[in-house]
Structures are given as C-alpha cells and as structure tokens.
Scaffold this motif. Structure first.
Motif, PDB file in Angstrom:
ATOM      1  N   VAL A 144      26.255  57.852 -78.092  1.00  0.00           N
ATOM      2  CA  VAL A 144      26.679  57.571 -79.465  1.00  0.00           C
ATOM      3  C   VAL A 144      28.203  57.520 -79.563  1.00  0.00           C
ATOM      4  CG1 VAL A 144      26.725  60.005 -80.173  1.00  0.00           C
ATOM      5  CG2 VAL A 144      26.326  58.212 -81.885  1.00  0.00           C
ATOM      6  N   GLY A 145      28.876  58.346 -78.773  1.00  0.00           N
ATOM      7  CA  GLY A 145      30.330  58.355 -78.789  1.00  0.00           C
ATOM      8  C   GLY A 145      30.916  57.094 -78.187  1.00  0.00           C
ATOM      9  N   ASP A 203      36.480  71.128 -87.112  1.00  0.00           N
ATOM     10  CA  ASP A 203      35.151  71.336 -87.682  1.00  0.00           C
ATOM     11  C   ASP A 203      34.413  70.006 -87.809  1.00  0.00           C
ATOM     12  OD1 ASP A 203      33.150  72.869 -89.634  1.00  0.00           O
ATOM     13  OD2 ASP A 203      33.806  71.031 -90.651  1.00  0.00           O
ATOM     14  N   HIS A 204      35.131  68.960 -88.206  1.00  0.00           N
ATOM     15  CA  HIS A 204      34.494  67.664 -88.430  1.00  0.00           C
ATOM     16  C   HIS A 204      33.913  67.077 -87.152  1.00  0.00           C
ATOM     17  CE1 HIS A 204      34.695  63.172 -88.701  1.00  0.00           C
ATOM     18  NE2 HIS A 204      34.010  63.431 -89.787  1.00  0.00           N
ATOM     19  N   LEU A 205      34.698  67.047 -86.089  1.00  0.00           N
ATOM     20  CA  LEU A 205      34.216  66.420 -84.854  1.00  0.00           C
ATOM     21  C   LEU A 205      33.151  67.273 -84.182  1.00  0.00           C
ATOM     22  CD1 LEU A 205      34.500  63.899 -83.246  1.00  0.00           C
ATOM     23  CD2 LEU A 205      36.336  64.957 -81.919  1.00  0.00           C
ATOM     24  N   ALA A 206      33.323  68.594 -84.205  1.00  0.00           N
ATOM     25  CA  ALA A 206      32.297  69.480 -83.649  1.00  0.00           C
ATOM     26  C   ALA A 206      30.995  69.330 -84.422  1.00  0.00           C
ATOM     27  CB  ALA A 206      32.774  70.925 -83.680  1.00  0.00           C
ATOM     28  N   THR A 251      29.268  65.882 -83.662  1.00  0.00           N
ATOM     29  CA  THR A 251      28.589  65.886 -82.358  1.00  0.00           C
ATOM     30  C   THR A 251      27.295  66.687 -82.417  1.00  0.00           C
ATOM     31  OG1 THR A 251      30.755  65.731 -81.256  1.00  0.00           O
ATOM     32  CG2 THR A 251      28.870  66.402 -79.909  1.00  0.00           C
ATOM     33  N   ALA A 252      27.367  67.862 -83.037  1.00  0.00           N
ATOM     34  CA  ALA A 252      26.173  68.701 -83.139  1.00  0.00           C
ATOM     35  C   ALA A 252      25.099  68.037 -83.989  1.00  0.00           C
ATOM     36  CB  ALA A 252      26.546  70.060 -83.730  1.00  0.00           C
TER      37      ALA A 252
END
Length: 269
Positions: free
Chosen positions: A132-133, A183-186, A189-190
């Motif tokens: 997805v990345g 917080d946004h990128l973590a 991804t989660a």
C-alpha cells in the motif's frame, strides 16, 4: 550540543508530583474537546483533537514524563468510562501512538534531534515496506516535506544563537508538527494492517490531512509560546519588577554581611 529550548519548563523535584498530576487531569478532560468528525475519502473515521494535548505534554514534560502523562490521562478516561477493556486493537494502539507524539515533541524541545528524526524517518521507511505504501507513494509527501524543512531549520538556523521570538515559535511549531505527524503515519500504517484499507483511500486524502495536522499542531505550539515568551515579557515589563529584584538583592546582601561576615570578623578578633 545545543542548549535545551525550554529549560524553564523542567519540573523541580519538590513539585513534580503536583505538576504531573495536573498534566494527567488536563489530558483527561481534553477528551471532551471537539474532533474532526469526517475524513475525506474514509468513511466512519475521525481525527481526535486529543493529539494536540499529546504534543503539548511532550513539550511541557519532556519525552519520558510527557508520554507517561499522555498514556495515564487517556487510559484513566477510558477506565472511568468503562470502555478500556472493550477497546478495539486500533484504539489500544492509538494510545501508544499518542505517547509517541509526546516522545517526538519532547525530544525536539529538549534538542535531542537525532532521536526524534530517527523515529520519524523510520516510520516513513516502514510505510514503504508495504504494498500500500509503494502504491500510494505520495501519501507521506507532507511528512517528507516537514522533515526536510526541519533539517534545514536545524542546520542553518538553530546552530546559531537564536533569541528571536519568531524562531522560538517556529521551533515549537516544528516540535508539535513532527509529533502529530508521527501519530498520523503510525496510525495510517496500523489502520491498513488491521483493516486492509486500500491505497485509493490514502490517495484521496493527500491534500486534506496536511491541513488537519497543521491545525492540530498549531494550538499546542501557540500555547507553549504564550506560556514561555508572552508571560515572561509581561512579568519583565512590570514597572516594579526591576525595583523589587534590586531590593531583594540588597536585603540578601545586608543579611549576608550582618550574619556571615560579622561572625567571621568577630572570630578573628
């Protein structure tokens, strides 16, 4: 290394318990702040404004105590609401991501830039490890831009002795912004790993989330700026403050002469 940006905000041992307790209570009630109720491109998802308090805790308490205050405040609310043990996996991870916000913001304020940049850059790399990345490869464009701007600011401005108020605010804003973007990128991804969110959902918000996160980052940076700079100027601009300081110094000197110096002279006679 550079001196800490906010040395005056470090907690003294004799008031640490009260100071931290106040932070936990403040974080607890931050849950009642309004959220971004809709995220364009993703249904039934909202952006919690409590992330602003996570960055605030990091800047006020530092990376260690700030993350503990954040975890304690939010966990206490979930326990009191009776929802802690029924939280979803993503909600539980969100507590960790909020703590990461406090850690990154606290590290930057304490001028531990290498560690903060390491955490932030690692999250960008992790994003590209997944399909997805690599498909939504433009999704972290704002994270890369902010990291690059911070590296430039750090290497070309913070190496100098910066006393300008605008540079102080920029430093605080970078600390807050990198924190909320952590917080946004973590979280992004989660969320994909848990719910298999498609790349198209991320691609649809690449111009929206920077606005949301910038707004979330502005308020804690502005609040700390007011606490540190504006209140300091108000205090020092008082007509009587300089006179009061001089009088106190004079009294201390007189007391020192009367008690210590005179005792020494008496003993030498």
């Amino acid at each position: 290394m550079y001196p800490k940006l906010l040395p005056k905000l470090r907690v003294k041992n004799d008031v640490k318990v009260v100071y931290i307790a106040f932070g936990i209570v403040l974080t607890y009630f931050s849950i009642y702040m309004p959220d971004f109720m809709e995220v364009v491109g993703i249904d039934n998802v909202q952006i919690s404004s409590t992330n602003s308090f996570s960055a605030l805790n990091g800047m006020l308490f530092g990376p260690f105590w700030g993350s503990l205050v954040t975890l304690s405040g939010f966990s206490l609310y979930k326990l009191s609401a009776g929802t802690f043990f029924s939280m979803s996996a993503f909600a539980m991870l969100s507590l960790v991501f909020n703590a990461m916000t406090s850690i990154v913001s606290g590290l930057i304020v304490n001028r531990e830039h290498k560690a903060a940049k390491g955490i932030f850059f690692s999250l960008i790399c992790i994003w590209y490890l997944f399909d997805v990345g690599r498909t939504a490869y433009l999704y972290p464009w704002y994270h890369v831009l902010v990291l690059g701007a911070f590296v430039f600011f750090e290497s070309h401005i913070l190496k100098k002795s910066v006393t300008s108020k605008i540079f102080i605010f920029i430093s605080l804003f970078f600390a807050s912004l990198l924190g909320v973007l952590t917080d946004h990128l973590a979280g992004s991804t989660a969320y994909h790993l848990l719910y298999d969110l498609p790349a198209t959902a991320y691609e649809s918000v690449i111009l929206v989330y920077p606005v949301e996160r910038t707004i979330l980052a502005f308020f804690p940076a502005f609040l700390v700026y007011v606490l540190v700079v504006v209140f300091k100027d108000i205090l020092l601009s008082s007509d009587d403050i300089e006179q009061d300081i001089n009088e106190r110094k004079s009294r201390d000197m007189d007391e020192y002469i009367k008690k210590d110096v005179m005792n020494i002279l008496e003993k030498e006679k």
